[in-house]
Motif scaffolding. Sequence first.
Motif, PDB file in Angstrom:
ATOM      1  N   ASP A  12       0.816  -1.218   0.000  1.00  0.00           N
ATOM      2  CA  ASP A  12       0.000   0.000   0.000  1.00  0.00           C
ATOM      3  C   ASP A  12       0.851   1.271   0.000  1.00  0.00           C
ATOM      4  OD1 ASP A  12      -0.451   1.191   3.265  1.00  0.00           O
ATOM      5  OD2 ASP A  12       0.779  -0.544   2.797  1.00  0.00           O
TER       6      ASP A  12
ATOM      7  N   GLU B 180       2.993   3.968  -1.375  1.00  0.00           N
ATOM      8  CA  GLU B 180       3.267   4.468  -2.727  1.00  0.00           C
ATOM      9  C   GLU B 180       4.757   4.595  -3.007  1.00  0.00           C
ATOM     10  OE1 GLU B 180       2.738   5.458  -6.560  1.00  0.00           O
ATOM     11  OE2 GLU B 180       1.196   4.696  -5.205  1.00  0.00           O
TER      12      GLU B 180
ATOM     13  N   CYS C  74       6.152   1.204  -3.641  1.00  0.00           N
ATOM     14  CA  CYS C  74       5.711   0.759  -4.972  1.00  0.00           C
ATOM     15  C   CYS C  74       6.507   1.440  -6.079  1.00  0.00           C
ATOM     16  CB  CYS C  74       4.216   1.020  -5.150  1.00  0.00           C
ATOM     17  SG  CYS C  74       3.170   0.005  -4.084  1.00  0.00           S
TER      18      CYS C  74
ATOM     19  N   ARG D 254      -0.675  -2.146  -6.392  1.00  0.00           N
ATOM     20  CA  ARG D 254      -0.898  -1.213  -5.294  1.00  0.00           C
ATOM     21  C   ARG D 254      -2.153  -1.614  -4.539  1.00  0.00           C
ATOM     22  NH1 ARG D 254       2.119   1.258  -8.905  1.00  0.00           N
ATOM     23  NH2 ARG D 254       3.438   3.015  -8.312  1.00  0.00           N
TER      24      ARG D 254
ATOM     25  N   ARG E 292      -4.866  -0.567  -2.828  1.00  0.00           N
ATOM     26  CA  ARG E 292      -5.617   0.684  -2.639  1.00  0.00           C
ATOM     27  C   ARG E 292      -7.014   0.414  -2.094  1.00  0.00           C
ATOM     28  NH1 ARG E 292      -3.417   3.414  -8.134  1.00  0.00           N
ATOM     29  NH2 ARG E 292      -1.540   4.294  -7.234  1.00  0.00           N
TER      30      ARG E 292
END
Length: 163
Positions: free
Chosen positions: A126, A128, A131, A143, A145
Amino acid sequence: MIDSDKRPLAVFDLDNTLADTAHRQRFLERAPRDWDAFFAAAPKDPPLAQGIALVLEKAQECEIVYLTGRPERCRRDTLAWLAAQGLPEGRVHMRRNDDRRPARRTKLEILKRLAGSREIRVLVDDDELVCQDAERAGFTVVRARWTAPSAELEVAQEREGRT
């Protein structure tokens, strides 16, 4: 050298990917942050249906590995939580208790080490920044989300190196 005789790896984060941390965010909203209470409440995390479904799906073709920024002192509770959710067994990589580096650094370091001997099919996370850095390094990323972003958790992951 990649070991082609073993299934590829699917790597899953825990907090806000498989485990809903919303009920314990309040411990990060005060000054000073109450890290002991935050992690002590982790065994009560409700599972996140989308994350759980994805890990079970990926387990059909991949070996599952869990990669979390939780400190090593949380291992027993973390293993019990994974088992209680009926999740596949897999190696659990956790942060050393004294490691305060950003999650994107610690996680990418472990991903690269794992990739030295095994194909990593996917990373599900999760965060960012984790990622983005993983994608830049050539990893396939999903991701997570399916929870509301938490500013407090973002600061904890990136600036304080706590989760």
